[in-house]
Write a protein that holds these residues in place. Structure first.
Motif, PDB file in Angstrom:
ATOM      1  N   UNK A   1      27.049  44.915  70.063  1.00  0.00           N
ATOM      2  CA  UNK A   1      26.527  46.015  69.266  1.00  0.00           C
ATOM      3  C   UNK A   1      26.904  45.870  67.797  1.00  0.00           C
ATOM      4  N   UNK A   2      28.143  45.386  67.558  1.00  0.00           N
ATOM      5  CA  UNK A   2      28.557  45.205  66.171  1.00  0.00           C
ATOM      6  C   UNK A   2      27.702  44.175  65.451  1.00  0.00           C
ATOM      7  N   UNK A   3      27.379  43.073  66.141  1.00  0.00           N
ATOM      8  CA  UNK A   3      26.528  42.044  65.538  1.00  0.00           C
ATOM      9  C   UNK A   3      25.137  42.607  65.272  1.00  0.00           C
ATOM     10  N   UNK A   4      24.622  43.425  66.198  1.00  0.00           N
ATOM     11  CA  UNK A   4      23.294  44.022  66.001  1.00  0.00           C
ATOM     12  C   UNK A   4      23.318  44.987  64.817  1.00  0.00           C
ATOM     13  N   UNK A   5      24.376  45.780  64.699  1.00  0.00           N
ATOM     14  CA  UNK A   5      24.460  46.700  63.570  1.00  0.00           C
ATOM     15  C   UNK A   5      24.457  45.934  62.236  1.00  0.00           C
TER      16      UNK A   5
ATOM     17  N   UNK B   1      30.946  60.067  68.393  1.00  0.00           N
ATOM     18  CA  UNK B   1      30.273  61.314  68.737  1.00  0.00           C
ATOM     19  C   UNK B   1      29.369  61.151  69.952  1.00  0.00           C
ATOM     20  N   UNK B   2      28.815  59.957  70.140  1.00  0.00           N
ATOM     21  CA  UNK B   2      27.917  59.746  71.293  1.00  0.00           C
ATOM     22  C   UNK B   2      28.635  59.092  72.460  1.00  0.00           C
ATOM     23  N   UNK B   3      29.977  59.023  72.419  1.00  0.00           N
ATOM     24  CA  UNK B   3      30.685  58.636  73.626  1.00  0.00           C
ATOM     25  C   UNK B   3      31.554  57.408  73.558  1.00  0.00           C
ATOM     26  N   UNK B   4      31.598  56.674  72.433  1.00  0.00           N
ATOM     27  CA  UNK B   4      32.460  55.487  72.366  1.00  0.00           C
ATOM     28  C   UNK B   4      33.915  55.902  72.233  1.00  0.00           C
ATOM     29  N   UNK B   5      34.837  55.124  72.850  1.00  0.00           N
ATOM     30  CA  UNK B   5      36.255  55.421  72.675  1.00  0.00           C
ATOM     31  C   UNK B   5      36.824  54.563  71.544  1.00  0.00           C
TER      32      UNK B   5
ATOM     33  N   UNK C   1      32.014  53.072  54.562  1.00  0.00           N
ATOM     34  CA  UNK C   1      30.744  53.342  55.251  1.00  0.00           C
ATOM     35  C   UNK C   1      30.820  52.926  56.714  1.00  0.00           C
ATOM     36  N   UNK C   2      31.512  51.827  56.958  1.00  0.00           N
ATOM     37  CA  UNK C   2      31.634  51.368  58.350  1.00  0.00           C
ATOM     38  C   UNK C   2      32.378  52.400  59.188  1.00  0.00           C
ATOM     39  N   UNK C   3      33.441  52.975  58.638  1.00  0.00           N
ATOM     40  CA  UNK C   3      34.205  53.958  59.395  1.00  0.00           C
ATOM     41  C   UNK C   3      33.372  55.196  59.686  1.00  0.00           C
ATOM     42  N   UNK C   4      32.495  55.575  58.756  1.00  0.00           N
ATOM     43  CA  UNK C   4      31.613  56.724  59.009  1.00  0.00           C
ATOM     44  C   UNK C   4      30.640  56.423  60.150  1.00  0.00           C
TER      45      UNK C   4
ATOM     46  N   UNK D   1      35.041  51.222  69.426  1.00  0.00           N
ATOM     47  CA  UNK D   1      34.647  51.174  68.012  1.00  0.00           C
ATOM     48  C   UNK D   1      35.379  50.054  67.286  1.00  0.00           C
ATOM     49  N   UNK D   2      36.576  49.747  67.698  1.00  0.00           N
ATOM     50  CA  UNK D   2      37.278  48.632  67.068  1.00  0.00           C
ATOM     51  C   UNK D   2      36.617  47.303  67.421  1.00  0.00           C
ATOM     52  N   UNK D   3      36.178  47.175  68.672  1.00  0.00           N
ATOM     53  CA  UNK D   3      35.466  45.944  69.032  1.00  0.00           C
ATOM     54  C   UNK D   3      34.137  45.852  68.286  1.00  0.00           C
ATOM     55  N   UNK D   4      33.454  47.003  68.119  1.00  0.00           N
ATOM     56  CA  UNK D   4      32.190  46.996  67.371  1.00  0.00           C
ATOM     57  C   UNK D   4      32.441  46.591  65.924  1.00  0.00           C
TER      58      UNK D   4
END
Length: 767
Positions: A1-5, A228-232, A218-221, A236-239
């Motif tokens: 997901x991080x690469x896609x973002x 908010x949609x369910x990630x722990x 911006x990344x932290x936001x 988010x650190x892996x993303x």
């Protein structure tokens, strides 16, 4: 997901990823250049050895079908070395120099591309007069060590009658092994090389670490929205790590592209008189793989480390509140650990064994890394205590108080570079005296000299040099020897021949007329003159033995009442001994054993006086070798290391400027909406521009002060390691510091046009 973002996050994501990739790519390009240095040095050395044509065999082999007579006629043109060779082929199988397809005929020459270009330009006019040969071809790359090397091979006749190794030699192959064993590496020079590599590469690592953190707020936001949609928290650190990984991988691709472009540019550039061919810059495969693995790994680790103190919640990022104060104790452990690693080698010097390269590298690394750890704490502690001032000052200070870490990251690289430069400058200055020797040459009395080879009348050289433009004084002193026997004399003394004006350059004469002879007193190294002066007959140019067939011994009867003269330092700084002869006092037939030496005083107002002298010498005889005088001379290894430092510093400086500019543009892009909001509320652009300057000036001032402290400390430790007295050249320290500040100032000025474009109310629009 991080690469896609990173790649599918719209224009915002693309710009952020591209800026990260450019920053990483610049660092990767310089790292690849560094990995190519071993190959550059190896290829240059191999090519230099392959064309080696010197021999120290003073019993030359007989002429044969496979021999070549070659003469070294190296020269200098306006500070640039010109490698020149005269060749006479003695058979059909004579060895051909590397890079040549055929031997040039007498009166013709084959030149390097750089020399051909210079001779065709207006700036090569004086050099064309020195090389009266017709160009018939160019030297291929295999015969040159650099793309800008000035070199030529010219054909000649009659060299076989002038063989005098090593300058004129008969060879049967190029690249013969050096008969002298290689000397051991000086431990102090090895220390210089180790510290130089660490100092040059540390800023690169710092900039790469800074680049992967572009767009952190911006990344932290975005990560908060994912919570908010369910990630722990771990998700988010892996993303975030995936985004950093994507930017670093793209940076590897861009870095390879930058390197390939720079590789081609390097073939057309010359830095501090060092040039290379693009083919030299082939990175070591193992080191290139190491860079390809280390950069993405470091990007992920730096991102995870940066997020360790950030609490990302579904409704926002806690970091936007007042951050907790940074702790100092663990930051002091890094420089303390570096000093502890360097401590065992204090006082070791150059004569007490080699330095442990692992301890040196580790100690210097920890001290420089300590700057990156200490600077955020210093910036935070100082800006928290700054007093209020004008509007622009308040805007800048408040911004720094809220995000001092970001400001410190921008300055870290330049601070590390300046600290390393100060330490290196102190080390070079401290040990320079050990590798710089006084020549004794009095450059106030003469600036050049010419050794007159056998067969050329010294009077002709004197006459033509006196008529050369830019020469205001000519002193001709011929030299020989005298002994009490014709052969194998036990007592020897020097003979100096010249007119009265020339003899007064080496002695204080009571009176002088042509026909006078003087015995010298007060010489530096002489114990035979007065004893020989009491002999009835002496022999000029005595033979060393029966095998010395070239000696032409001539008897000379010592005149009664031989005049005495007091020796004084000659232009070379030596008090001569022996006898002084005026020209008519020299016995007939003794001129063959006298070697001419002409000293030249030049007119400093004539720009190319040295070139006119070299042209006159080449016109008299191509083997005539004018020498430029200097009061000191440095060893070749030390000079090479200093040149390498200059080239490396130029490359790192280019990286610093480019990376700082990218970092500054990224900071402005992140603050676009804030700047637009301030403009919409009526803030003047001048006020905002000054606030941006203050935001740069405050951290850079603190960073440079910290860099001076660490640099002086590291420099003092390195000097103590070499058993050298600690001296601080404040002019060099301040110039290094000012140099770093000027780079930041230039980058800041270059960022002002984009800043003005961002300060528009329409920047409040969003997609």
């Amino acid at each position: 997901m991080g690469v896609r973002f990173a790649f599918t996050g719209g224009r915002e994501g693309w710009i952020r990823t591209l800026l990260t990739a450019v920053g990483v790519g610049l660092g990767v390009a310089l790292l690849l250049l560094t990995t190519a240095l071993p190959n550059v040095l190896s290829v240059r050395h191999d090519r230099e050895q392959a064309r080696r044509d010197y021999t120290y065999d003073y019993n030359p082999r007989p002429a044969a079908d496979d021999t070549l007579v070659i003469a070294d006629i190296d020269s200098t043109y306006r500070g640039e070395d010109v490698r020149g060779r005269l060749m006479q082929r003695e058979g059909s199988r004579a060895p051909l120099p590397p890079g040549l397809r055929a031997f040039p005929a007498p009166g013709e020459m084959v030149v390097s591309p750089a020399l051909k270009e210079l001779l065709a330009s207006d700036g090569g006019r004086l050099l064309r007069e020195r090389l009266p040969y017709r160009i018939t071809g160019t030297i291929a790359e295999s015969g040159l060590i650099g793309s800008h090397e000035l070199a030529y091979y010219a054909g000649a006749d009659g060299l076989d009658a002038r063989i005098a190794p090593p300058r004129v030699a008969r060879i049967s192959a190029f690249g013969e092994p050096n008969p002298f064993p290689a000397s051991d590496t000086d431990p102090v020079l090895l220390l210089l090389v180790l510290v130089m590599f660490v100092v040059l590469l540390m800023p690169v690592a710092v900039f790469i670490a800074t680049a992967v953190r572009f767009g952190g707020e911006r990344r932290d936001q975005r990560l908060a929205a994912l919570r908010l949609i369910g990630s722990d928290g771990r998700m988010v650190r892996r993303i975030a790590a995936g985004e950093a990984l994507a930017g670093s991988l793209l940076g590897l691709v861009l870095g390879a592209g930058f390197f390939l472009v720079g590789r081609q540019i390097a073939g057309t550039a010359e830095v501090f008189r060092v040039s290379v061919f693009p083919s030299y810059l082939n990175p070591s495969p193992a080191l290139a793989v190491l860079v390809a693995v280390a950069v993405p790994t470091a990007a992920v680790l730096v991102t995870l480390f940066a997020l360790r103190g950030v609490v990302i919640e579904p409704l926002g990022v806690v970091r936007t509140a007042r951050p907790p104060r940074r702790r100092l104790w663990w930051r002091l452990l890094l420089p303390a650990g570096g000093l502890a690693l360097l401590y065992p080698m204090l006082g070791q010097g150059g004569g007490n064994g080699n330095f442990n390269q692992y301890l040196v590298t580790g100690g210097v690394l920890l001290l420089l890394v300590g700057i990156t750890a200490l600077l955020p704490w210093v910036v935070e502690a100082v800006v928290a205590r700054l007093n209020p001032g004008g509007v622009s000052w308040q805007l800048a200070v408040r911004r720094l108080q809220l995000s001092s870490g970001t400001a410190a990251r921008m300055v870290n690289g330049i601070a590390v570079a300046v600290a390393g430069a100060i330490a290196l400058q102190m080390l070079f200055t401290g040990v320079e005296a050990d590798y710089t020797k006084a020549t004794g040459q009095d450059v106030s009395r003469a600036q050049m000299s010419v050794n007159v080879p056998d067969g050329i009348p010294a009077a002709r050289v004197t006459r033509e040099m006196a008529a050369t433009r830019g020469v205001r004084k000519v002193v001709a002193l011929s030299e020989g020897n005298v002994g009490e026997r014709r052969m194998s004399a036990e007592l020897n003394a020097q003979v100096t021949v010249g007119d009265c004006a020339a003899l007064r350059e080496v002695a204080t004469l009571p009176s002088c007329h042509d026909g006078d002879v003087f015995a010298l007193r007060g010489a530096d190294y002489d114990g035979s003159t007065q004893q020989l002066a009491k002999s009835g007959t002496l022999f000029l140019d005595p033979a060393d033995g029966e095998e010395d067939k070239d000696s032409v011994t001539v008897a000379w009867r010592v005149p009664p009442g031989l005049k005495q003269a007091q020796s004084r330092p000659d232009p070379t700084g030596v008090k001569r001994g022996g006898f002084l002869f005026t020209p008519s006092a020299l016995p007939a037939g003794s001129a063959a054993g006298i070697r001419g030496q002409v000293y030249l005083g030049l007119d400093p107002s004539v720009r190319d006086a040295q070139e006119y002298v070299r042209n006159t010498a080449a016109r008299i005889d191509p083997l005539l070798d004018p020498t430029t005088w200097s009061s000191t001379v440095q060893t070749g290894q030390y000079r090479s290391i200093r040149t390498g430092l200059s080239v490396g510093a130029a490359c790192v400086l280019a990286l610093i400027g480019a990376s700082l500019l990218v970092s500054q543009l990224e900071q402005l892009r992140e603050r676009r909406k804030l700047l637009s909001a301030l403009v919409a509320f009526g803030t003047r652009r001048r006020t905002l521009g000054l606030s941006v300057l203050w935001q740069t000036a405050i951290p850079i001032t603190l960073g440079l002060l910290l860099a001076m402290a660490v640099g002086l400390s590291l420099g003092a430790v390195l000097l103590r390691m070499t058993a050298t007295a600690v001296r601080v050249d404040w002019a060099s320290v301040l110039s290094m510091t000012g140099f770093g500040a000027s780079v930041v100032l230039v980058v800041t000025l270059l960022s002002l046009p984009p800043l003005l474009r961002l300060m528009r109310p329409d920047g409040l629009r969003t997609e």
